[in-house]
Design a protein around this motif. Structure first.
Motif, short mmCIF file in Angstrom:
data_model
loop_
_atom_site.label_atom_id
_atom_site.label_comp_id
_atom_site.label_asym_id
_atom_site.label_seq_id
_atom_site.Cartn_x
_atom_site.Cartn_y
_atom_site.Cartn_z
N PRO A 103 8.38 11.94 -1.30
CA PRO A 103 7.52 10.92 -1.89
C PRO A 103 8.29 9.61 -2.13
O PRO A 103 9.43 9.63 -2.55
CB PRO A 103 7.10 11.52 -3.23
N VAL A 104 7.64 8.51 -1.81
CA VAL A 104 8.24 7.19 -1.96
C VAL A 104 7.31 6.34 -2.80
O VAL A 104 6.09 6.35 -2.59
CB VAL A 104 8.42 6.52 -0.58
N SER A 105 7.86 5.64 -3.76
CA SER A 105 7.04 4.70 -4.51
C SER A 105 7.78 3.37 -4.59
O SER A 105 9.00 3.33 -4.71
CB SER A 105 6.75 5.23 -5.92
N VAL A 106 7.04 2.31 -4.48
CA VAL A 106 7.59 0.96 -4.53
C VAL A 106 7.10 0.33 -5.83
O VAL A 106 5.90 0.27 -6.07
CB VAL A 106 7.14 0.14 -3.31
N SER A 107 8.03 -0.12 -6.64
CA SER A 107 7.66 -0.69 -7.94
C SER A 107 6.94 -2.01 -7.76
O SER A 107 7.03 -2.67 -6.72
CB SER A 107 8.90 -0.89 -8.80
N LEU A 137 8.76 -9.13 -5.07
CA LEU A 137 9.85 -9.76 -4.34
C LEU A 137 9.46 -10.03 -2.90
O LEU A 137 9.78 -11.06 -2.34
CB LEU A 137 11.11 -8.89 -4.38
N GLU A 138 8.76 -9.06 -2.31
CA GLU A 138 8.33 -9.25 -0.93
C GLU A 138 7.34 -10.41 -0.83
O GLU A 138 7.44 -11.24 0.06
CB GLU A 138 7.70 -7.98 -0.37
N VAL A 139 6.43 -10.48 -1.76
CA VAL A 139 5.44 -11.56 -1.75
C VAL A 139 6.13 -12.89 -1.97
O VAL A 139 5.85 -13.87 -1.29
CB VAL A 139 4.36 -11.31 -2.84
N SER A 140 7.09 -12.95 -2.91
CA SER A 140 7.75 -14.21 -3.19
C SER A 140 8.69 -14.63 -2.08
O SER A 140 9.00 -15.79 -1.94
CB SER A 140 8.50 -14.15 -4.52
N SER A 141 9.17 -13.68 -1.26
CA SER A 141 10.06 -14.05 -0.17
C SER A 141 9.32 -14.77 0.95
O SER A 141 9.94 -15.42 1.78
CB SER A 141 10.80 -12.83 0.37
N ALA A 142 8.01 -14.66 0.97
CA ALA A 142 7.24 -15.37 1.98
C ALA A 142 7.42 -16.87 1.82
O ALA A 142 7.52 -17.61 2.79
CB ALA A 142 5.76 -15.01 1.89
N ALA A 183 9.38 -4.74 -6.96
CA ALA A 183 9.79 -4.78 -5.56
C ALA A 183 8.71 -5.43 -4.70
O ALA A 183 9.00 -6.21 -3.80
CB ALA A 183 10.11 -3.39 -5.05
N ARG A 184 7.46 -5.09 -4.97
CA ARG A 184 6.37 -5.69 -4.21
C ARG A 184 6.29 -7.19 -4.47
O ARG A 184 6.02 -7.97 -3.56
CB ARG A 184 5.05 -5.01 -4.54
N GLY A 209 0.80 -1.21 0.00
CA GLY A 209 0.00 0.00 0.00
C GLY A 209 0.83 1.27 0.00
O GLY A 209 0.30 2.36 0.13
N LEU A 210 2.13 1.19 -0.18
CA LEU A 210 2.98 2.36 -0.07
C LEU A 210 3.23 3.08 -1.39
O LEU A 210 3.91 4.09 -1.38
CB LEU A 210 4.34 1.92 0.50
N ALA A 211 2.73 2.60 -2.48
CA ALA A 211 2.97 3.28 -3.75
C ALA A 211 2.41 4.68 -3.66
O ALA A 211 1.22 4.88 -3.43
CB ALA A 211 2.32 2.51 -4.88
#
Length: 99
Positions: free
Chosen positions: A39-43, A49-54, A46-47, A28-30
């Motif tokens: 301002p910060v946006s997460v591609s 990668l976080e899901v796949s690291s689970a 990148a998102r 939810g940080l985009a």
């Protein structure tokens, strides 16, 4: 454990403030802002990668077996194998630096 090849991107220093809190990488940080108002946006990459690291591919049964062996004092370390891998990795890094 073998360390993968270094890339130019890995050697380039990051610019600007970097936050390391786990919450800062949520999906939810985009378009959100960090504490400094930048301002910060997460591609999407990148998102993902976080899901796949689970499901990181960690063998939970092996981790439990090693943990149990350490707890009961039967875990042994092959110092020769570790030294061989360290030397191999160092040679690989040094050979890449010479190229």
């Amino acid at each position: 454990m073998k360390i993968g090849p270094l890339s130019e991107a890995a050697l380039t220093p990051a610019t600007g403030p970097v936050r390391s809190e786990r919450a800062s990488t949520s999906a939810g940080l985009a378009g959100a802002q960090d504490s400094s108002g930048v301002p910060v946006s997460v591609s999407a990459a990148a998102r993902s990668l976080e899901v796949s690291s689970a499901g990181s591919g960690i063998d939970e049964a092996k981790v439990a077996a090693v943990r149990a062996a350490i707890a009961n004092g039967t875990f042994t370390v092959d110092a020769g194998a570790i030294a061989d891998k360290l030397l191999s990795n160092a040679q690989e890094v040094l050979s890449r630096m010479r190229d």
